[in-house]
Design a protein around this motif. Sequence first.
Motif, PDB file in Angstrom:
ATOM      1  N   TRP A 107       0.783  -1.210   0.075  1.00 15.83           N
ATOM      2  CA  TRP A 107      -0.113   0.091  -0.125  1.00 15.83           C
ATOM      3  C   TRP A 107       0.858   1.335  -0.081  1.00 15.83           C
ATOM      4  O   TRP A 107       0.519   2.281  -0.648  1.00 15.83           O
ATOM      5  CB  TRP A 107      -0.953   0.006   1.188  1.00 15.83           C
ATOM      6  N   TRP A 108       1.888   1.239   0.780  1.00 11.08           N
ATOM      7  CA  TRP A 108       2.565   2.314   0.939  1.00 11.08           C
ATOM      8  C   TRP A 108       3.567   2.612  -0.364  1.00 11.08           C
ATOM      9  O   TRP A 108       3.733   3.924  -0.556  1.00 11.08           O
ATOM     10  CB  TRP A 108       3.803   2.009   2.134  1.00 11.08           C
ATOM     11  N   TRP A 111       0.960   4.313  -2.470  1.00 10.55           N
ATOM     12  CA  TRP A 111       0.601   5.476  -1.719  1.00 10.55           C
ATOM     13  C   TRP A 111       1.403   6.579  -1.774  1.00 10.55           C
ATOM     14  O   TRP A 111       1.071   8.147  -1.958  1.00 10.55           O
ATOM     15  CB  TRP A 111      -0.092   5.328  -0.449  1.00 10.55           C
ATOM     16  N   THR A 170      -4.344   5.282   9.215  1.00 11.84           N
ATOM     17  CA  THR A 170      -3.623   4.529   8.403  1.00 11.84           C
ATOM     18  C   THR A 170      -3.632   3.230   8.153  1.00 11.84           C
ATOM     19  O   THR A 170      -3.800   2.860   6.817  1.00 11.84           O
ATOM     20  CB  THR A 170      -1.979   4.882   8.599  1.00 11.84           C
ATOM     21  N   GLN A 173      -6.865   2.999   5.703  1.00 11.97           N
ATOM     22  CA  GLN A 173      -6.359   2.919   4.295  1.00 11.97           C
ATOM     23  C   GLN A 173      -5.845   1.816   3.963  1.00 11.97           C
ATOM     24  O   GLN A 173      -5.805   1.322   2.803  1.00 11.97           O
ATOM     25  CB  GLN A 173      -5.283   4.243   4.373  1.00 11.97           C
ATOM     26  N   TYR A 177      -7.233  -0.788   0.988  1.00 15.47           N
ATOM     27  CA  TYR A 177      -6.378  -1.352  -0.158  1.00 15.47           C
ATOM     28  C   TYR A 177      -6.387  -2.848  -0.266  1.00 15.47           C
ATOM     29  O   TYR A 177      -6.455  -3.645  -1.414  1.00 15.47           O
ATOM     30  CB  TYR A 177      -5.023  -0.676   0.137  1.00 15.47           C
TER      31      TYR A 177
END
Length: 403
Positions: A107-108, A111, A170, A173, A177
């Motif tokens: 995800w990071w 993102w 976070t 999120q 995802y």
Amino acid sequence: MKLTDPVIKAAKPQEKPYSLADGEGLAVYVQPTGAKWWRYRYRFANKAKMVSLGVYPDVTLRAARVERDRLQALLKQGVDPSQNRQEEKLFAKIAAENSFEAVARRWWDNWKEVRTERHAHYVMRRLEADVFPVIGNRPVTEISAPLLLMTVKKIEARGALDIAKRALETCGQILRYAVAHGLAERNPAADIKPADALKARKKTNYARLDAKELPELLRKIDEYDGQLLTKLALQLMAHTFVRTSELIGARWAEFDFEAKQWRIPAERMKMDTPHIVPLTEQALAIIQQIKIISGGLALLFPSERSNSKSMSNNTILYALYRMGYHSRMTGHGFRGIASTILHEQGFTHEHIELQLAHSPRNSVSSAYNHAKYLSQRALMMQQWGNYLEAIKAGAKVFQLKIA
């Protein structure tokens, strides 16, 4: 005869491997190297098969018998122990690939593309420090609302309320995802509202003086007997009313003296967008004094210990303390005073907010334009510089001229 620990320990290696049977398919195989391996032999679908149960004494006699009994139970259910083990390894591999940490890192990577490097680094650092140690190894499908609540409550317990709230957001999120990519069926973070789960934080304003106390403060700054660079930093802060972090991190490369502008890049701004500070005559005069001290360096305000590091946040605060403003004024207080006076003098609210870098940033607001109303803001800033110069000199009434 059943095996015993003394018998197994006494077994010596020979030229060829040999076995010591414990019964019901379980035996320990003594290798020429001296290693002693547990083996379980069985038949499935009329075929002889074998699985390894580990090495003695890491796997004890008792543990080997328990595992044999478990495998025998599988056989009675019509399950091939060897096939079952392969499936378990596959499921474990899938679970590891889809652990919360693994999904969070995917995800990071996605993102961070539209975030500043500083902000992205901060988010990952907080995950590594506060979230991964608690739920990082859990398969994303096993993350529940109570587990998330336990995670953020641990952060809250040390008094980091804002970090706890951000951690929960976070995680939400990341789990969204996971749902979007078919790795989980639902997002349990949706069941938790920060206001219901975490303590409310009492909002406190930065300490600041009343506008009527500003002239005396400006005179005390001019008379400050500490480090000259600290005094100049305070003077420049009063004239530009930038945030303390933006001031002390200022670099000479950010200044366009021909255009009379200080252009702060997005990665140094709280709101992750670039910011322009019009430089007044007074601000330019202060900067020229700073240039004599640090003009050959990258930073305007280097640390006393290292030219490659900026002055500490506390340098500004401690200087104000020395001048007698403990608990009454902070570096941030200059922003509040400027906002109050400029509003009282009738300057346009949007111009003031833009200069404070307070412009709203949400999905329904127009795109942020850091150069918007720049000419009007430049005139406003020059009037602000004139105002500070006048009240410091003792002017009782000074009306700013609005363009």
